[in-house]
Design a protein around this motif. Structure first.
Motif, PDB file in Angstrom:
ATOM      1  N   VAL A 101      -3.135  -8.699   2.409  1.00 31.25           N
ATOM      2  CA  VAL A 101      -2.672  -8.509   1.454  1.00 31.25           C
ATOM      3  C   VAL A 101      -2.182  -7.229   1.846  1.00 31.25           C
ATOM      4  O   VAL A 101      -0.858  -6.074   1.136  1.00 31.25           O
ATOM      5  CB  VAL A 101      -2.872  -8.198   0.092  1.00 31.25           C
ATOM      6  CG1 VAL A 101      -2.399  -7.434  -1.024  1.00 31.25           C
ATOM      7  CG2 VAL A 101      -3.610  -9.982  -0.690  1.00 31.25           C
ATOM      8  N   VAL A 102      -3.319  -6.054   2.343  1.00 26.69           N
ATOM      9  CA  VAL A 102      -3.261  -4.617   2.559  1.00 26.69           C
ATOM     10  C   VAL A 102      -1.989  -4.912   3.647  1.00 26.69           C
ATOM     11  O   VAL A 102      -1.338  -4.083   3.726  1.00 26.69           O
ATOM     12  CB  VAL A 102      -4.716  -4.767   3.471  1.00 26.69           C
ATOM     13  CG1 VAL A 102      -3.905  -3.182   3.826  1.00 26.69           C
ATOM     14  CG2 VAL A 102      -5.487  -4.509   2.057  1.00 26.69           C
ATOM     15  N   ASP A 119      -8.997  -0.289  -3.413  1.00 27.39           N
ATOM     16  CA  ASP A 119     -10.163  -0.981  -4.182  1.00 27.39           C
ATOM     17  C   ASP A 119     -10.061  -2.175  -4.272  1.00 27.39           C
ATOM     18  O   ASP A 119     -10.168  -3.614  -2.797  1.00 27.39           O
ATOM     19  CB  ASP A 119     -10.154  -0.915  -5.945  1.00 27.39           C
ATOM     20  CG  ASP A 119     -10.994  -0.887  -6.814  1.00 27.39           C
ATOM     21  OD1 ASP A 119     -11.262   0.160  -6.791  1.00 27.39           O
ATOM     22  OD2 ASP A 119     -10.937  -1.817  -7.173  1.00 27.39           O
ATOM     23  N   TYR A 120     -11.173  -3.418  -5.365  1.00 26.78           N
ATOM     24  CA  TYR A 120     -11.442  -4.314  -5.073  1.00 26.78           C
ATOM     25  C   TYR A 120     -10.243  -5.705  -5.211  1.00 26.78           C
ATOM     26  O   TYR A 120      -9.171  -5.206  -5.241  1.00 26.78           O
ATOM     27  CB  TYR A 120     -12.425  -5.046  -6.256  1.00 26.78           C
ATOM     28  CG  TYR A 120     -13.789  -4.185  -6.392  1.00 26.78           C
ATOM     29  CD1 TYR A 120     -13.759  -3.313  -5.162  1.00 26.78           C
ATOM     30  CD2 TYR A 120     -14.319  -4.560  -7.381  1.00 26.78           C
ATOM     31  CE1 TYR A 120     -14.851  -2.237  -5.632  1.00 26.78           C
ATOM     32  CE2 TYR A 120     -15.453  -3.169  -8.091  1.00 26.78           C
ATOM     33  CZ  TYR A 120     -15.920  -2.470  -6.974  1.00 26.78           C
ATOM     34  OH  TYR A 120     -16.780  -1.448  -6.991  1.00 26.78           O
ATOM     35  N   LEU A 158      -2.788  -0.500  -8.146  1.00 27.43           N
ATOM     36  CA  LEU A 158      -1.551  -0.981  -8.240  1.00 27.43           C
ATOM     37  C   LEU A 158      -2.326  -2.532  -7.896  1.00 27.43           C
ATOM     38  O   LEU A 158      -3.495  -2.032  -7.257  1.00 27.43           O
ATOM     39  CB  LEU A 158      -0.748  -0.270  -7.009  1.00 27.43           C
ATOM     40  CG  LEU A 158       0.047  -1.369  -6.775  1.00 27.43           C
ATOM     41  CD1 LEU A 158       1.088  -1.899  -7.400  1.00 27.43           C
ATOM     42  CD2 LEU A 158       0.880  -0.936  -5.429  1.00 27.43           C
ATOM     43  N   ARG A 159      -1.694  -3.040  -8.599  1.00 31.92           N
ATOM     44  CA  ARG A 159      -2.162  -5.041  -8.175  1.00 31.92           C
ATOM     45  C   ARG A 159      -1.478  -5.477  -7.378  1.00 31.92           C
ATOM     46  O   ARG A 159       0.114  -5.104  -8.804  1.00 31.92           O
ATOM     47  CB  ARG A 159      -2.551  -5.730  -9.914  1.00 31.92           C
ATOM     48  CG  ARG A 159      -4.337  -4.750 -10.301  1.00 31.92           C
ATOM     49  CD  ARG A 159      -4.708  -5.057 -11.773  1.00 31.92           C
ATOM     50  NE  ARG A 159      -6.221  -5.132 -11.160  1.00 31.92           N
ATOM     51  CZ  ARG A 159      -7.423  -4.975 -12.195  1.00 31.92           C
ATOM     52  NH1 ARG A 159      -7.483  -4.485 -13.094  1.00 31.92           N
ATOM     53  NH2 ARG A 159      -8.455  -4.652 -11.313  1.00 31.92           N
ATOM     54  N   LEU A 276      -5.076 -15.350  -7.841  1.00 31.66           N
ATOM     55  CA  LEU A 276      -5.948 -13.956  -6.175  1.00 31.66           C
ATOM     56  C   LEU A 276      -4.790 -12.638  -7.106  1.00 31.66           C
ATOM     57  O   LEU A 276      -3.703 -12.319  -7.065  1.00 31.66           O
ATOM     58  CB  LEU A 276      -5.730 -14.520  -4.840  1.00 31.66           C
ATOM     59  CG  LEU A 276      -6.045 -15.476  -4.277  1.00 31.66           C
ATOM     60  CD1 LEU A 276      -5.481 -15.671  -3.524  1.00 31.66           C
ATOM     61  CD2 LEU A 276      -7.313 -15.283  -3.908  1.00 31.66           C
ATOM     62  N   GLU A 277      -5.848 -11.602  -6.788  1.00 32.42           N
ATOM     63  CA  GLU A 277      -5.317 -10.565  -6.879  1.00 32.42           C
ATOM     64  C   GLU A 277      -6.252  -9.651  -6.173  1.00 32.42           C
ATOM     65  O   GLU A 277      -7.222  -9.692  -5.623  1.00 32.42           O
ATOM     66  CB  GLU A 277      -5.606 -10.025  -8.993  1.00 32.42           C
ATOM     67  CG  GLU A 277      -5.664  -8.744  -8.869  1.00 32.42           C
ATOM     68  CD  GLU A 277      -6.777  -7.584  -9.039  1.00 32.42           C
ATOM     69  OE1 GLU A 277      -6.883  -6.100  -8.923  1.00 32.42           O
ATOM     70  OE2 GLU A 277      -8.036  -8.537  -8.849  1.00 32.42           O
ATOM     71  N   GLN A 278      -5.268  -7.932  -5.708  1.00 37.14           N
ATOM     72  CA  GLN A 278      -5.916  -7.254  -4.734  1.00 37.14           C
ATOM     73  C   GLN A 278      -5.659  -6.140  -5.449  1.00 37.14           C
ATOM     74  O   GLN A 278      -4.421  -6.058  -5.821  1.00 37.14           O
ATOM     75  CB  GLN A 278      -5.895  -7.394  -2.858  1.00 37.14           C
ATOM     76  CG  GLN A 278      -6.128  -5.722  -2.569  1.00 37.14           C
ATOM     77  CD  GLN A 278      -7.284  -6.084  -1.849  1.00 37.14           C
ATOM     78  OE1 GLN A 278      -7.517  -6.869  -1.670  1.00 37.14           O
ATOM     79  NE2 GLN A 278      -8.013  -4.805  -2.614  1.00 37.14           N
ATOM     80  N   THR A 279      -6.392  -5.372  -5.517  1.00 39.47           N
ATOM     81  CA  THR A 279      -6.447  -3.912  -6.359  1.00 39.47           C
ATOM     82  C   THR A 279      -6.831  -3.041  -5.138  1.00 39.47           C
ATOM     83  O   THR A 279      -6.939  -2.172  -4.423  1.00 39.47           O
ATOM     84  CB  THR A 279      -6.920  -3.501  -7.291  1.00 39.47           C
ATOM     85  OG1 THR A 279      -7.725  -4.752  -7.929  1.00 39.47           O
ATOM     86  CG2 THR A 279      -6.833  -1.987  -8.050  1.00 39.47           C
TER      87      THR A 279
END
Ligand SMILES: [Fe+2]
Length: 308
Positions: A101-102, A119-120, A158-159, A276-279
């Protein structure tokens, strides 16, 4: 494919990059203005074996907490028992997911690439519908996000979400973006008290700040953070806002991915399982439409600085 008015469908970016020239600044500005950017699929590598592993965890739900969280900067996994035989595998899957995702965000939203703070990440394996939670923790009430333990001082939240459920939509409702909603509601929610705290409140804040400096586990919050935490709860408590504010239903189909500033788009999760989620935390200096950021909107309403 979802066609909710809350969403803009992205057709010009994929794992292979831009198909028709780099439009990253335009997409950043749309996001910052309150649009949800939607991909009909996963625009980064998410191996089928990893998805299957995550979905297989439904048989073992009791071993998990509400969420599994992964802290990419320290490679720490939370929400799964230390003795679980799946722990190491879960950590591998979350590490891989977060890295992918990054890379995707660095490329798709290039103006943020130098400045974002990672973030998490989380995996949310529970069915959202009919969860029995205290009012301020309920996900099915419209709210904007604020982090109690990680104040942003005006940087944005931002998510990136992917619905990995193979057959069931994730259903949200979303409200008017912050720059339209806050001018109607922020004063009633007491924002001016937060912009210009009483002497007694200032004393409490300076004590907290002193405690933080000597190592006590007290976050140092800016005026902005204090108001946003209060606003999160105030919106959930406000029956009139919940019932009558403009909102649209948005169904995120199986396998789709969406990006949204959850500090600026009021949202409620009505149903769905396995996301699934990335902040990412995006500082003011990286924004392409900073005037739409909650910090600047509130500062304009109050005619005062709120970032300290
Ligand atoms: Fe939220």
């Amino acid at each position: 494919m979802n066609t909710s008015a809350a969403c803009s469908v992205v057709n010009d970016f994929s794992r292979n990059g831009w198909s028709n020239g780099d439009r990253s600044r335009e997409w950043c500005a749309e996001l910052e203005s309150g649009k949800i950017l939607l991909f009909d699929g996963v625009p980064f590598d998410l191996p089928a074996a990893d998805r299957e592993f995550l979905l297989s965890q439904k048989q073992a739900e009791s071993r998990f907490h509400k969420n599994i969280s992964y802290r990419p900067t320290t490679d720490v996994l939370r929400g799964i028992a230390n003795e679980s035989p799946d722990r190491e595998h879960m950590q591998d899957v979350m590490r891989r997911y977060s890295k992918q995702v990054v890379e995707f965000v660095k490329s798709f939203l290039a103006p943020y690439a130098k400045d974002f703070q990672l973030d998490y990440a989380s995996f949310r394996p529970l069915e959202e519908q009919s969860r029995d939670l205290a009012l301020h923790k309920r996900n099915d009430l419209l709210h904007v996000d604020a982090f109690p333990t990680r104040p942003t001082r005006g940087a944005r939240i931002l998510r990136v979400f992917t619905n990995i459920n193979p057959s069931v939509d994730r259903v949200w409702t979303t409200g008017e973006p912050f720059h339209r909603m806050a001018p109607k509601l922020a004063e009633a929610a007491g924002v001016k008290r937060y912009a210009d705290p009483s002497l007694a409140d200032r004393f409490v804040y300076s004590m907290q700040s002193a405690g933080h400096k000597v190592g006590l586990p007290v976050p140092t919050r800016a005026r902005y953070d204090r108001f946003m935490l209060h606003f999160h709860d105030w919106l959930k408590e406000n029956a009139e806002f919940q019932a009558t504010s403009p909102k649209v239903r948005t169904d995120f189909s199986p396998g789709c991915t969406w990006l949204v500033y959850t500090d600026g788009v009021p949202h409620a999760v009505l149903s769905g399982q396995y996301v699934l989620e990335q902040t990412f935390i995006i500082p003011q200096r990286a924004l392409c439409a900073a005037e739409r950021s909650p910090l600047l909107v509130l500062e304009q309403i109050c005619n005062a600085s709120m970032s300290s």
